[in-house]
Design an enzyme around this catalytic site. Sequence first.
Site, mmCIF file in Angstrom:
data_model
loop_
_atom_site.group_PDB
_atom_site.id
_atom_site.type_symbol
_atom_site.label_atom_id
_atom_site.label_comp_id
_atom_site.label_asym_id
_atom_site.label_seq_id
_atom_site.Cartn_x
_atom_site.Cartn_y
_atom_site.Cartn_z
ATOM 1 N N ARG A 232 64.253 41.568 48.609
ATOM 2 C CA ARG A 232 64.226 40.118 48.531
ATOM 3 C C ARG A 232 63.460 39.732 47.270
ATOM 4 N NH1 ARG A 232 67.752 40.262 51.739
ATOM 5 N NH2 ARG A 232 67.960 39.147 53.722
ATOM 6 N N GLU A 260 65.761 31.832 43.846
ATOM 7 C CA GLU A 260 67.152 32.248 44.023
ATOM 8 C C GLU A 260 67.948 31.098 44.640
ATOM 9 O OE1 GLU A 260 69.346 35.390 46.869
ATOM 10 O OE2 GLU A 260 67.870 36.304 45.523
ATOM 11 N N HIS A 279 72.782 38.617 44.062
ATOM 12 C CA HIS A 279 72.568 38.888 45.488
ATOM 13 C C HIS A 279 73.881 39.247 46.184
ATOM 14 C CE1 HIS A 279 69.811 37.919 49.153
ATOM 15 N NE2 HIS A 279 70.536 39.011 49.350
#
Length: 319
Positions: A232, A260, A279
Site C-alpha cells: 500500500r 493515490e 495499482h
Amino acid sequence: MTSDVWLPIPAEEIEGLPPVVDSGLTYRHWDGGEDFPADPADCVFYAVPYMSMAWTATRPLPAMSSVRVVQTLSAGTDNVEPGLGHLPSGVRLCNARGVHEASTAELTLALVLASLRGLPGFVRGQDAEEWRAGFYPALADKSVLIIGYGAIGAAIEDRLAPFECARVERVARSPRTTARGAVRPFTDVPELLPEADVVILSVPLTATTKGLVGAEFLATMKDGALLVNVARGAVVDTGALLAEVTSGRITAALDVTDPEPLPAGHPLWHVPGVLISPHVGGSTSAFMPRAKRLLARQLNRFVAGEPLDNVVLTTGPPA
C-alpha cells in the site's frame, strides 16, 4: 426478515452459489453506485466492491444492523476497517487470500525485471527512435529481501526461483520456518537491509506498517538498491522516498503510491529511476474467476454454518 447478500458481481455470473430456494438468501448486486440495491438493514453477507475507496466501501455499514460477514475481494482490508465500529458484535471480516497471489506476484517480477533491465528507457528510446544499447543490471546474483511474507510474499518467491538470485531473505510479523527457509521477524530488517539489492514490500497496511519505510529505513538500504512496493502506498513515506530517489542513490518501482491516484504534477512522476504502475497488482484476467470461486465457497460455508476462510478479525461489543 429478508436475508440479503450484497455482491459486486451479478449472482447469475457466479457458478456454485447456494440456490435461493434452499438457502433463503436473496442476492443483490451493488458495485458501489450511488443507490443501494435494497435496505442495508436486511443484508447478512456484504461482499465489498473491488478496489473501492474507503468512503464507498464503508457507506452502507452504519445501516447494516443484521450483517454477519463482510468479505473483501482485496488482500488488504484497510478500506473497510474504518467502518467496522458501526457493526454489531460478532461480524467476521474476511479478506481475499487466494485471489491475488498469482497476479500480484507476476507484476512484482515484471517491475523488478523492467527496472533492472532498463525497459522504461528502452520504451522512451523507441519513441525517440534511439538505439540505447549498453550493459544493465541482471536479477541473477542479486540478494532479494521480501518484507511481508504471507501468501503473496510466498508467491513472489516462487516466481523468483528460476532467476538464480544469490539469496532470498523473508520477513514477517512472526518468525517461522518454511519449506524455502527461515522467515525472520520485523526486528531483523535493519540487519538485512544493507545487504539487499532488491527490497520488495508486500505487507498489509496496519498501524504498525504505516510509514514503515521512512528516512531511516531508506538510508539503511545499500547504494544502487531497488525498492519495489506492491503493498500500500502509505507503507512508504513519500517525502523520504523522493529525497532518496532524486539523489539517484536508490531506485524504485511502485504499484501503489501515497497519495493515490498520484496527481498530475507530482514530482514522483518525473524522477529518473522510478517506475510507476497504477495499482494494477490484482487487476488481471486471473482476478475474476478466483473472486467468483471465493464468493461461492464462502457463501456455501456461510449457509452450512461452517467456519469461513480468511477471517481477519471478528468485531467485538462497542467500546
